[in-house]
Design a protein around this motif. Structure first.
Motif, PDB file in Angstrom:
ATOM      1  N   ALA A   3      -8.179  -3.922  -5.840  1.00 30.58           N
ATOM      2  CA  ALA A   3      -6.999  -4.245  -5.637  1.00 30.58           C
ATOM      3  C   ALA A   3      -6.234  -5.028  -6.789  1.00 30.58           C
ATOM      4  O   ALA A   3      -5.260  -4.577  -7.456  1.00 30.58           O
ATOM      5  N   LEU A   4      -7.033  -5.897  -7.093  1.00 31.00           N
ATOM      6  CA  LEU A   4      -6.460  -6.583  -8.797  1.00 31.00           C
ATOM      7  C   LEU A   4      -6.282  -5.591  -9.816  1.00 31.00           C
ATOM      8  O   LEU A   4      -5.271  -5.537 -10.552  1.00 31.00           O
ATOM      9  N   PHE A   5      -7.363  -4.638  -9.871  1.00 31.76           N
ATOM     10  CA  PHE A   5      -7.106  -3.711 -11.057  1.00 31.76           C
ATOM     11  C   PHE A   5      -6.069  -2.642 -10.713  1.00 31.76           C
ATOM     12  O   PHE A   5      -5.326  -2.565 -11.821  1.00 31.76           O
ATOM     13  N   LEU A   6      -6.067  -2.401  -9.635  1.00 36.55           N
ATOM     14  CA  LEU A   6      -4.844  -1.302  -9.088  1.00 36.55           C
ATOM     15  C   LEU A   6      -3.323  -1.914  -9.705  1.00 36.55           C
ATOM     16  O   LEU A   6      -2.498  -1.450 -10.134  1.00 36.55           O
ATOM     17  N   PHE A   7      -3.103  -3.123  -8.874  1.00 35.63           N
ATOM     18  CA  PHE A   7      -1.881  -3.864  -8.887  1.00 35.63           C
ATOM     19  C   PHE A   7      -1.734  -3.973 -10.527  1.00 35.63           C
ATOM     20  O   PHE A   7      -0.516  -4.149 -11.008  1.00 35.63           O
ATOM     21  N   ALA A   8      -2.550  -4.766 -11.117  1.00 36.93           N
ATOM     22  CA  ALA A   8      -2.500  -5.006 -12.545  1.00 36.93           C
ATOM     23  C   ALA A   8      -2.148  -3.853 -13.442  1.00 36.93           C
ATOM     24  O   ALA A   8      -1.174  -4.023 -14.277  1.00 36.93           O
ATOM     25  N   PHE A   9      -2.647  -2.671 -13.244  1.00 36.21           N
ATOM     26  CA  PHE A   9      -2.503  -1.488 -13.940  1.00 36.21           C
ATOM     27  C   PHE A   9      -1.132  -1.268 -13.714  1.00 36.21           C
ATOM     28  O   PHE A   9      -0.325  -0.621 -14.769  1.00 36.21           O
ATOM     29  N   PHE A  10      -0.598  -0.972 -12.473  1.00 36.56           N
ATOM     30  CA  PHE A  10       0.592  -0.626 -11.980  1.00 36.56           C
ATOM     31  C   PHE A  10       1.932  -1.704 -12.563  1.00 36.56           C
ATOM     32  O   PHE A  10       2.695  -0.984 -13.053  1.00 36.56           O
ATOM     33  N   GLY A  46       0.908  -1.117  -0.039  1.00 34.96           N
ATOM     34  CA  GLY A  46      -0.093   0.039  -0.044  1.00 34.96           C
ATOM     35  C   GLY A  46       0.611   1.150   0.063  1.00 34.96           C
ATOM     36  O   GLY A  46       0.656   2.386  -0.767  1.00 34.96           O
ATOM     37  N   ILE A  47       2.032   1.068   0.941  1.00 32.36           N
ATOM     38  CA  ILE A  47       2.557   2.345   0.826  1.00 32.36           C
ATOM     39  C   ILE A  47       3.496   2.637  -0.270  1.00 32.36           C
ATOM     40  O   ILE A  47       3.672   3.519  -1.029  1.00 32.36           O
ATOM     41  N   LEU A  48       4.055   1.444  -0.967  1.00 29.32           N
ATOM     42  CA  LEU A  48       4.705   1.623  -2.179  1.00 29.32           C
ATOM     43  C   LEU A  48       3.788   2.063  -3.455  1.00 29.32           C
ATOM     44  O   LEU A  48       4.186   2.848  -4.288  1.00 29.32           O
ATOM     45  N   SER A  49       2.495   1.512  -3.408  1.00 28.11           N
ATOM     46  CA  SER A  49       1.497   1.917  -4.312  1.00 28.11           C
ATOM     47  C   SER A  49       0.983   3.509  -4.156  1.00 28.11           C
ATOM     48  O   SER A  49       0.840   4.055  -5.289  1.00 28.11           O
TER      49      SER A  49
END
Length: 398
Positions: free
Chosen positions: A203-210, A140-143
């Protein structure tokens, strides 16, 4: 109902011991994504806390029981370190300046941390959900740092025509390391978040996008293979909501591909087999390994060997393959012991039906065939240590 007092006093553990351990575990799990001073202090503090607790309570029988239950992997680890040490001794001229320090840290960062996790798990100081939660804190901090970078320079990343120098890196110095972590976050969200589904999909969308805009192709391939494996195992439990999310994600993926020249370039490079110089490195390692096949050249020797690709191309600064790094630094002998450790951990996941942990291990293993190493990659190895502990936790519990 959650009872805070019972949680910290359960099983006769004084609250101070438990709170201290959980604080150190949180710091270590959250900081391993940044490889900063907090990480260095927290892994050392965890080891010290483990030693102090062991000596203070004289829990030698518990440690002995853990070592018996994990004896195969423990013996292989000792043999691997011994092989590496012998290789270092025989190749003093070409090993890196920090070879011996790195060998010691290999034991302390991964070997003793694995034992510490097993020990405190046996004492019921924490469970697997605490580990997942603490990892999500770090992610979360890294994101947050990635969101800041994206908000301030989205045009330079998404709409740039230069994918070679572009890519999200957040608070880190390297986009491939960010790709490793975002891909891990994507797979972790798939296996660890059950409810609510809205949180899981977000979460899946956010991590996939990044992960996509880190332009780390190794993370793309690793995450795709790992999630395909996990999806195939859970086909019966996937409902219409999962199907809608998948269709929606593919639609967004197609739009991004149409709008982003840099993403299109990177995807084309993946499908065309462009290795970014890795095949040159791998060919060189295979050639050099034939001269010293049994024990290799010692830790960190790649950059000091005659004719090393790094001499002409400074960016070719690492083996970029887990198995070839093992072969170069510790020979076939090291490859055998490392392979046995991997086999043992994977086998434990299958036997204990921990397919979520297995999915995460598959992701890491694939990513490490292109970007990260077997001995010196703190990020990947710290995650692998946690997953190895999780694989063995049910055996330790018994």
């Amino acid at each position: 109902e959650f009872n805070m007092k019972k949680f910290f006093y359960e099983n006769g553990a004084p609250s101070g011991w438990r709170i201290t351990f959980l604080t150190l575990l949180l710091l270590w799990c959250a900081s391993l994504f940044f490889k900063n001073a907090v990480y260095q202090i927290s892994f050392a503090a965890l080891n010290l806390f483990f030693l102090v607790h062991l000596l203070y309570f004289k829990n030698y029988e518990i440690l002995s029981e853990i070592l018996k239950k994990t004896r195969f992997v423990a013996i292989c680890f000792v043999c691997l370190v011994a092989t590496l040490a012998i290789s270092n001794l025989l190749n003093e001229a070409v090993i890196s300046k920090k070879a011996w320090q790195s060998t010691l840290f290999f034991i302390l960062r991964y070997g003793t941390i694995f034992l510490a996790l097993c020990y405190f798990y046996k004492l019921k100081f924490f469970d697997e959900n605490a580990v997942f939660a603490f990892l999500f804190v770090g992610l979360g901090i890294l994101s947050a740092s990635v969101i800041y970078q994206f908000a301030s320079s989205s045009d330079a990343i998404v709409f740039s025509s230069d994918s070679v120098r572009g890519g999200l890196s957040g608070a880190l110095s390297n986009r491939n390391i960010l790709g490793l972590f975002m891909g891990f976050g994507l797979c972790l969200s798939a296996v660890a978040i059950r409810r609510p589904l809205s949180l899981k999909f977000a979460a899946l969308f956010l991590f996939a996008f990044f992960m996509i805009f880190s332009f780390s192709r190794a993370a793309w391939v690793g995450a795709f293979c790992a999630l395909a494996f996990y999806g195939a195992l859970n086909l019966k439990s996937l409902n219409k909501k999962y199907l809608l999310f998948t269709v929606g994600f593919i639609a967004i993926f197609a739009v991004l591909l149409a709008l982003s020249p840099s993403f299109e370039q990177r995807l084309a490079a993946l499908f065309s087999g462009d290795s970014s110089g890795r095949t040159v490195i791998w060919s060189y390692i295979l050639e050099m390994a034939q001269e010293k096949p049994i024990l290799g050249y010692g830790l960190g020797s790649y950059i000091n060997l005659p004719g090393s690709p790094v001499l002409e191309h400074p960016e070719y600064n690492a083996p970029h393959n887990l198995f070839l790094e093992i072969l170069l630094y510790s020979g076939v002998l090291g490859l055998v012991f490392y392979g046995l450790i991997l086999f043992s951990v994977f086998k434990e996941c299958i036997q204990s039906k921990q397919f979520g942990v297995l999915t995460l291990l598959i992701y890491l293993l694939i990513d490490c065939q292109f970007d990260h190493g077997a001995y010196l990659s703190k990020e990947a190895l710290s995650l692998a240590t946690i997953l190895s502990f999780l694989a063995y936790r049910m055996r330790i519990e018994r």
